[in-house]
Design a protein around this motif. Sequence first.
Motif, short mmCIF file in Angstrom:
data_model
loop_
_atom_site.label_atom_id
_atom_site.label_comp_id
_atom_site.label_asym_id
_atom_site.label_seq_id
_atom_site.Cartn_x
_atom_site.Cartn_y
_atom_site.Cartn_z
N LEU A 20 76.58 68.49 24.68
CA LEU A 20 75.80 67.82 25.73
C LEU A 20 76.51 66.54 26.15
O LEU A 20 76.99 65.79 25.31
CB LEU A 20 74.39 67.48 25.23
N TYR A 21 76.56 66.31 27.44
CA TYR A 21 77.13 65.08 28.00
C TYR A 21 76.12 64.49 28.95
O TYR A 21 75.40 65.21 29.64
CB TYR A 21 78.42 65.38 28.80
N LYS A 22 76.10 63.17 29.02
CA LYS A 22 75.23 62.52 30.02
C LYS A 22 75.95 62.55 31.36
O LYS A 22 77.08 62.08 31.47
CB LYS A 22 74.91 61.09 29.62
N GLU A 23 75.28 63.09 32.40
CA GLU A 23 75.90 63.25 33.70
C GLU A 23 76.27 61.91 34.33
O GLU A 23 77.31 61.77 34.93
CB GLU A 23 74.98 64.01 34.67
N ASN A 40 76.23 58.10 50.78
CA ASN A 40 75.15 58.44 49.88
C ASN A 40 75.50 59.78 49.27
O ASN A 40 76.25 60.57 49.84
CB ASN A 40 73.81 58.55 50.63
N TYR A 41 74.95 60.09 48.10
CA TYR A 41 75.32 61.32 47.40
C TYR A 41 74.10 61.92 46.70
O TYR A 41 73.09 61.26 46.48
CB TYR A 41 76.41 61.03 46.36
N PRO A 55 68.12 68.26 41.45
CA PRO A 55 68.89 67.01 41.52
C PRO A 55 68.91 66.28 40.17
O PRO A 55 67.89 66.21 39.48
CB PRO A 55 68.14 66.18 42.56
N LEU A 56 70.08 65.76 39.82
CA LEU A 56 70.22 64.96 38.60
C LEU A 56 70.39 63.49 38.93
O LEU A 56 69.86 62.64 38.24
CB LEU A 56 71.44 65.44 37.80
N SER A 57 71.15 63.20 39.96
CA SER A 57 71.38 61.82 40.37
C SER A 57 71.51 61.81 41.89
O SER A 57 72.20 62.64 42.46
CB SER A 57 72.66 61.29 39.72
N SER A 58 70.82 60.87 42.54
CA SER A 58 70.83 60.89 44.00
C SER A 58 70.47 59.54 44.59
O SER A 58 69.64 58.82 44.03
CB SER A 58 69.84 61.94 44.51
N LYS A 78 76.36 71.22 42.43
CA LYS A 78 76.50 70.97 43.87
C LYS A 78 76.52 69.46 44.10
O LYS A 78 75.63 68.74 43.66
CB LYS A 78 75.34 71.60 44.64
N MET A 79 77.59 68.98 44.75
CA MET A 79 77.71 67.57 45.11
C MET A 79 77.58 67.49 46.63
O MET A 79 78.35 68.13 47.35
CB MET A 79 79.04 67.00 44.67
N GLU A 80 76.60 66.72 47.12
CA GLU A 80 76.38 66.55 48.55
C GLU A 80 76.65 65.09 48.90
O GLU A 80 76.41 64.21 48.09
CB GLU A 80 74.93 66.89 48.91
N ALA A 81 77.14 64.88 50.11
CA ALA A 81 77.43 63.52 50.55
C ALA A 81 77.14 63.38 52.03
O ALA A 81 77.21 64.33 52.79
CB ALA A 81 78.90 63.18 50.28
#
Length: 136
Positions: A20-23, A40-41, A55-58, A78-81
Amino acid sequence: MAVCKPIFIKGKFWGYATALYKEKRLFKPTFNKLDKLGYNYRLSKTFITGGGYQPLSSNLPAKSQSEITFRLGGCSWKMEAARKDAGQMPQEVKSGIFSGIFTVVINTILAALLLNYLERGRRLSRMLDTDYLTGM
């Protein structure tokens, strides 16, 4: 982020090894660079158990302008920007439009004044060359 790999001993399935890794810590440099560049991401992933992207971080308030998907650790990511100023007209464009309209208006006024001046000059020239009483 969870990485889950099956372990086989002598060709037989034994179990899974999970890491496990922290995102946030893993993707923090990417998030910092996107923020510095004015984007923005949103980072989302699917879980091994299935389901859609979660979503994990946004800090992306609306729909993204671009996205990239990749597989890592048995999950789809999925990375959105999107630009922070998306949908807004840049100040340079606003200034260019204003100066363009201002230039057109000033040139139109100057052209009208010049044409009026030339017409008056022609009339004055005709009046000087023409006898008032005979019209010759």
